[in-house]
Write a protein that holds these residues in place. Structure first.
Motif, PDB file in Angstrom:
ATOM      1  N   ASP A 266     102.059  78.832 -77.922  1.00 54.29           N
ATOM      2  CA  ASP A 266     103.556  78.201 -77.549  1.00 54.29           C
ATOM      3  C   ASP A 266     103.764  78.332 -75.845  1.00 54.29           C
ATOM      4  O   ASP A 266     104.227  77.407 -75.354  1.00 54.29           O
ATOM      5  CB  ASP A 266     104.607  78.734 -78.306  1.00 54.29           C
ATOM      6  N   VAL A 267     103.483  79.380 -75.456  1.00 56.28           N
ATOM      7  CA  VAL A 267     103.567  79.605 -74.164  1.00 56.28           C
ATOM      8  C   VAL A 267     102.703  78.825 -73.322  1.00 56.28           C
ATOM      9  O   VAL A 267     103.201  78.243 -72.187  1.00 56.28           O
ATOM     10  CB  VAL A 267     103.235  81.412 -73.800  1.00 56.28           C
ATOM     11  N   PHE A 268     101.411  78.564 -73.506  1.00 56.33           N
ATOM     12  CA  PHE A 268     100.597  77.788 -72.837  1.00 56.33           C
ATOM     13  C   PHE A 268     100.760  76.312 -73.386  1.00 56.33           C
ATOM     14  O   PHE A 268      99.804  75.369 -73.000  1.00 56.33           O
ATOM     15  CB  PHE A 268      99.336  78.221 -73.128  1.00 56.33           C
ATOM     16  N   PHE A 269     101.467  75.934 -74.048  1.00 57.99           N
ATOM     17  CA  PHE A 269     101.776  74.448 -74.631  1.00 57.99           C
ATOM     18  C   PHE A 269     101.488  73.354 -73.600  1.00 57.99           C
ATOM     19  O   PHE A 269     100.826  72.490 -73.499  1.00 57.99           O
ATOM     20  CB  PHE A 269     102.905  74.441 -75.537  1.00 57.99           C
ATOM     21  N   PRO A 270     102.362  73.615 -72.420  1.00 56.65           N
ATOM     22  CA  PRO A 270     102.379  72.765 -71.518  1.00 56.65           C
ATOM     23  C   PRO A 270     100.972  72.613 -70.826  1.00 56.65           C
ATOM     24  O   PRO A 270     100.822  71.416 -70.370  1.00 56.65           O
ATOM     25  CB  PRO A 270     103.435  73.395 -70.334  1.00 56.65           C
ATOM     26  N   ILE A 271     100.413  73.549 -70.651  1.00 57.29           N
ATOM     27  CA  ILE A 271      98.765  73.542 -70.043  1.00 57.29           C
ATOM     28  C   ILE A 271      97.928  72.786 -71.189  1.00 57.29           C
ATOM     29  O   ILE A 271      97.170  71.764 -71.089  1.00 57.29           O
ATOM     30  CB  ILE A 271      98.246  74.872 -69.707  1.00 57.29           C
ATOM     31  N   GLN A 272      97.865  73.492 -72.446  1.00 56.90           N
ATOM     32  CA  GLN A 272      96.838  73.062 -73.330  1.00 56.90           C
ATOM     33  C   GLN A 272      97.229  71.763 -73.941  1.00 56.90           C
ATOM     34  O   GLN A 272      96.207  70.999 -74.412  1.00 56.90           O
ATOM     35  CB  GLN A 272      96.851  74.268 -74.518  1.00 56.90           C
ATOM     36  N   GLN A 273      98.310  71.417 -74.140  1.00 59.93           N
ATOM     37  CA  GLN A 273      98.833  69.978 -74.805  1.00 59.93           C
ATOM     38  C   GLN A 273      99.146  69.010 -73.559  1.00 59.93           C
ATOM     39  O   GLN A 273      98.456  67.845 -73.655  1.00 59.93           O
ATOM     40  CB  GLN A 273     100.092  70.152 -75.808  1.00 59.93           C
ATOM     41  N   GLY A 274      99.780  69.468 -72.634  1.00 64.49           N
ATOM     42  CA  GLY A 274     100.547  68.529 -71.662  1.00 64.49           C
ATOM     43  C   GLY A 274      99.385  68.066 -70.628  1.00 64.49           C
ATOM     44  O   GLY A 274      99.742  67.416 -69.941  1.00 64.49           O
ATOM     45  N   THR A 275      98.318  69.093 -70.584  1.00 69.45           N
ATOM     46  CA  THR A 275      97.315  68.698 -69.381  1.00 69.45           C
ATOM     47  C   THR A 275      95.873  68.619 -70.225  1.00 69.45           C
ATOM     48  O   THR A 275      95.531  67.295 -70.328  1.00 69.45           O
ATOM     49  CB  THR A 275      97.147  69.974 -68.535  1.00 69.45           C
ATOM     50  N   PHE A 276      95.435  69.515 -70.997  1.00 67.71           N
ATOM     51  CA  PHE A 276      94.050  69.340 -71.483  1.00 67.71           C
ATOM     52  C   PHE A 276      94.094  68.415 -72.414  1.00 67.71           C
ATOM     53  O   PHE A 276      92.881  67.462 -72.419  1.00 67.71           O
ATOM     54  CB  PHE A 276      93.839  70.742 -72.134  1.00 67.71           C
ATOM     55  N   ALA A 277      94.905  68.318 -73.519  1.00 65.14           N
ATOM     56  CA  ALA A 277      94.695  67.416 -74.522  1.00 65.14           C
ATOM     57  C   ALA A 277      95.375  66.086 -74.081  1.00 65.14           C
ATOM     58  O   ALA A 277      94.480  65.029 -74.606  1.00 65.14           O
ATOM     59  CB  ALA A 277      95.816  67.856 -75.875  1.00 65.14           C
ATOM     60  N   LEU A 278      96.216  65.880 -73.031  1.00 65.22           N
ATOM     61  CA  LEU A 278      96.394  64.396 -72.650  1.00 65.22           C
ATOM     62  C   LEU A 278      95.294  63.913 -72.224  1.00 65.22           C
ATOM     63  O   LEU A 278      95.201  62.789 -71.993  1.00 65.22           O
ATOM     64  CB  LEU A 278      97.503  64.789 -71.737  1.00 65.22           C
ATOM     65  N   ILE A 279      94.352  64.691 -71.405  1.00 63.23           N
ATOM     66  CA  ILE A 279      93.381  64.030 -70.571  1.00 63.23           C
ATOM     67  C   ILE A 279      91.932  63.970 -71.407  1.00 63.23           C
ATOM     68  O   ILE A 279      90.950  63.666 -70.807  1.00 63.23           O
ATOM     69  CB  ILE A 279      93.063  64.595 -69.123  1.00 63.23           C
ATOM     70  N   GLY A 280      92.192  64.344 -72.796  1.00 62.81           N
ATOM     71  CA  GLY A 280      91.122  64.126 -73.323  1.00 62.81           C
ATOM     72  C   GLY A 280      90.336  65.234 -73.895  1.00 62.81           C
ATOM     73  O   GLY A 280      89.186  65.209 -74.503  1.00 62.81           O
TER      74      GLY A 280
END
Length: 226
Positions: free
Chosen positions: A162-176
């Motif tokens: 949850d802490v890293f959600f902005p990085i893991q979802q909002g960056t990593f997952a978003l760019i594939g």
């Protein structure tokens, strides 16, 4: 296997740099290819500005996202951005290593993300998540924290994902990227802990089993607006 490690820590004598050296030595020993971007050593410019886009007219209003895409397509990004994008293109796996500061990555690393993951290079208006230009590469976080493991499970600080959600979802997952679980070194500031031994072993285990590590279940649905 081609591995890019991006590290943000200001002191070469730090635990993070000791972990980095251990990882690089291990990867080379196993005949993997590895490149390192040391953001403090490179004196990376964190802030996006018009100097990033060489086709930008002096005094013209800056539209950072749109202008980044235009400059990428025309080959007019600044040379430091081009160099980092080439490393990302080269890599199969990208590791983001940093000490957690205020629930996130250090400012230099956030600035690397802001400047390197430009429009058209890492996403477009129509292509994000599973259809993004960088889809298929793997990425994960290696981070150190000063508290015990329980602080991010049963404690008050929240679940680490949850802490890293902005990085893991909002960056990593978003760019594939296929986002693998983070590797965390707990009690990093305590001389009584075995943080170094535990995290370096976990990193080695991660690369030994990289093909069977289950990615995080991140949301991949995206419907572009008309």
């Amino acid at each position: 296997m081609k591995v890019l490690i991006i590290i943000a820590h200001p002191d070469k004598r730090s635990l993070n740099h000791a972990i980095l050296k251990s990882t690089v030595d291990y990867l080379k020993e196993k005949d993997h290819e590895v490149k390192v971007t040391d953001l403090y050593e490179q004196q990376w410019k964190a802030g996006v500005d018009s100097k990033d886009f060489l086709d930008k007219e002096d005094g013209a209003r800056l539209f950072a996202m749109r202008d980044s895409g235009t400059a990428y397509l025309s080959g007019m990004l600044s040379e430091d951005i081009k160099a980092e994008q080439a490393k990302v293109d080269w890599a199969d796996i990208i590791v983001f290593q940093f000490p957690m500061w205020w629930y996130s990555m250090p400012a230099l690393m956030k600035g690397w993300v802001d400047r390197v993951f430009t429009k058209e290079f890492s996403y477009t208006g129509e292509k994000m998540f599973n259809t993004a230009p960088l889809a298929g590469k793997k990425a994960f976080i290696v981070s150190t924290v000063g508290v015990p493991r329980g602080s991010y499970t049963t404690g008050q600080l929240g679940d680490i994902n949850d802490v890293f959600f902005p990085i893991q979802q909002g960056t990593f997952a978003l760019i594939g990227f296929q986002t693998l679980p983070p590797i965390i070194g707990y009690m990093a500031d305590s001389r009584k802990s075995n943080c170094f031994g535990e995290i370096t072993q976990e990193i080695r285990d991660r690369f030994e089993n990289i093909d069977t590590v289950e990615p995080l279940k991140t949301s991949s649905g995206y419907t572009p607006s008309e």
